[in-house]
Each structure stands twice: as C-alpha cells, then as structure tokens.
Design a protein around this motif. Structure first.
Motif, PDB file in Angstrom:
ATOM      1  N   HIS A  22       0.843  -1.194   0.000  1.00 26.51           N
ATOM      2  CA  HIS A  22       0.000   0.000   0.000  1.00 26.51           C
ATOM      3  C   HIS A  22       0.883   1.250   0.000  1.00 26.51           C
ATOM      4  O   HIS A  22       1.057   1.909   1.023  1.00 26.51           O
ATOM      5  CB  HIS A  22      -0.942  -0.007   1.206  1.00 26.51           C
ATOM      6  N   SER A  23       1.441   1.543  -1.160  1.00 27.02           N
ATOM      7  CA  SER A  23       2.307   2.706  -1.311  1.00 27.02           C
ATOM      8  C   SER A  23       2.265   3.168  -2.763  1.00 27.02           C
ATOM      9  O   SER A  23       2.236   2.342  -3.675  1.00 27.02           O
ATOM     10  CB  SER A  23       3.741   2.364  -0.912  1.00 27.02           C
ATOM     11  N   GLU A  24       2.255   4.468  -2.977  1.00 21.38           N
ATOM     12  CA  GLU A  24       2.268   5.027  -4.339  1.00 21.38           C
ATOM     13  C   GLU A  24       3.627   4.850  -5.003  1.00 21.38           C
ATOM     14  O   GLU A  24       3.716   4.644  -6.203  1.00 21.38           O
ATOM     15  CB  GLU A  24       1.923   6.519  -4.282  1.00 21.38           C
ATOM     16  N   GLU A 104       1.555   4.682 -11.153  1.00 24.52           N
ATOM     17  CA  GLU A 104       1.346   3.480 -11.978  1.00 24.52           C
ATOM     18  C   GLU A 104       2.542   3.158 -12.861  1.00 24.52           C
ATOM     19  O   GLU A 104       2.581   2.111 -13.498  1.00 24.52           O
ATOM     20  CB  GLU A 104       0.104   3.672 -12.850  1.00 24.52           C
ATOM     21  N   ALA A 105       3.528   4.049 -12.912  1.00 29.55           N
ATOM     22  CA  ALA A 105       4.656   3.908 -13.834  1.00 29.55           C
ATOM     23  C   ALA A 105       5.775   3.046 -13.251  1.00 29.55           C
ATOM     24  O   ALA A 105       6.186   3.224 -12.103  1.00 29.55           O
ATOM     25  CB  ALA A 105       5.210   5.275 -14.193  1.00 29.55           C
ATOM     26  N   LEU A 106       6.263   2.108 -14.062  1.00 33.63           N
ATOM     27  CA  LEU A 106       7.378   1.239 -13.696  1.00 33.63           C
ATOM     28  C   LEU A 106       8.624   1.696 -14.445  1.00 33.63           C
ATOM     29  O   LEU A 106       8.608   1.829 -15.667  1.00 33.63           O
ATOM     30  CB  LEU A 106       7.062  -0.212 -14.073  1.00 33.63           C
ATOM     31  N   PHE A 107       9.704   1.893 -13.699  1.00 35.56           N
ATOM     32  CA  PHE A 107      10.984   2.295 -14.274  1.00 35.56           C
ATOM     33  C   PHE A 107      12.040   1.247 -13.958  1.00 35.56           C
ATOM     34  O   PHE A 107      12.055   0.679 -12.865  1.00 35.56           O
ATOM     35  CB  PHE A 107      11.456   3.630 -13.689  1.00 35.56           C
ATOM     36  N   GLY A 121       6.008   1.434 -18.656  1.00 40.28           N
ATOM     37  CA  GLY A 121       4.549   1.480 -18.663  1.00 40.28           C
ATOM     38  C   GLY A 121       3.992   1.218 -17.282  1.00 40.28           C
ATOM     39  O   GLY A 121       4.646   1.471 -16.274  1.00 40.28           O
ATOM     40  N   LYS A 122       2.782   0.670 -17.220  1.00 37.51           N
ATOM     41  CA  LYS A 122       2.103   0.440 -15.950  1.00 37.51           C
ATOM     42  C   LYS A 122       2.605  -0.848 -15.293  1.00 37.51           C
ATOM     43  O   LYS A 122       2.587  -1.919 -15.916  1.00 37.51           O
ATOM     44  CB  LYS A 122       0.590   0.354 -16.166  1.00 37.51           C
TER      45      LYS A 122
END
Length: 128
Positions: A22-24, A104-107, A121-122
């Motif tokens: 539960h973290s942005e 929502e972004a994955l790096f 992307g997500k």
C-alpha cells in the motif's frame, strides 16, 4: 559497466507479489547474484536476509521477479522508500539495476555509475 545484452534482460520483467503493498512509490530490489555473478541458492538467500534486515523499518512485501514464464526468477522485495534510498541499497548489494514504481509507472534504473533508466509502462500490467 553493463553491456546492452544484459540490460535487455532486465527490460522485460514480470512480478508475483506475496501481498499487496500500500504505497504510491516503491522500489523492487533483490540481493541475488551481485554484479550478475551466479551464486548458490544458499548464498542468495543469505544475501536477501541481510537486505530484508535493511528494509525491516519500511512497509515491504516479498515479490518474485522473473521472465514471462518464470523459468528464470529471483526472490526480491517491494519496499516503500525513496528512489535515492533504493539506489543506495542497490549499490550496497552490488546490483546492476532496480525497478522503481511511481504511481502506476514502472521504471528500470541502473545502479551503476553511468545511470540510465527506462519507463516500462504500468507496473500492474506485469503482475502475474
């Protein structure tokens, strides 16, 4: 320095989370196979136990990171922390790169001196 072929292997990750985090913003990091040197499961498990102690003050979840079919996978952690903290841990455990989620972004972000990153992307679309 990491060659392009190795970088490409990091560019198609899939995730299996043990529990929801539960973290942005959070990092996905492991201590397996430092500097891409293959270690035994015993050594990798010990390394991850040390990493788990380092993140025990955070909200974290176990996560398996692998290829699409999970024929290759590494035990990892998703942990709520800043990108700077995550990169420090990546360097401490001699990782070539970490994954970092912002919203929502994955790096994919290199831990090496010539830092490079790529947006994937997500992150939810890579969960299995």
């Amino acid at each position: 320095m990491m060659d392009d072929a190795l970088w490409q292997t990091y560019c198609d990750p899939y995730f299996r989370f043990e529990s929801q985090l539960h973290s942005e913003n959070f990092a996905i990091i492991t201590a397996w196979n430092p500097a891409s040197v293959w270690l035994s499961n015993i050594d990798n498990t010990r390394n991850n136990q040390h990493l788990e102690k380092d993140i025990s003050h955070t909200c974290y979840s176990h996560v398996l990171v692998g290829d699409k079919t999970f024929t290759w996978a590494e035990a990892s952690f998703a942990t709520a922390m800043s990108l700077e903290e995550a990169l420090e841990l990546g360097k401490k455990y001699q990782q070539n790169a970490i994954y970092y989620v912002q919203g929502e972004a994955l790096f994919l972000i290199s831990c090496l001196r010539h830092q490079r990153s790529i947006l994937h992307g997500k992150w939810q679309e890579r969960c299995r």
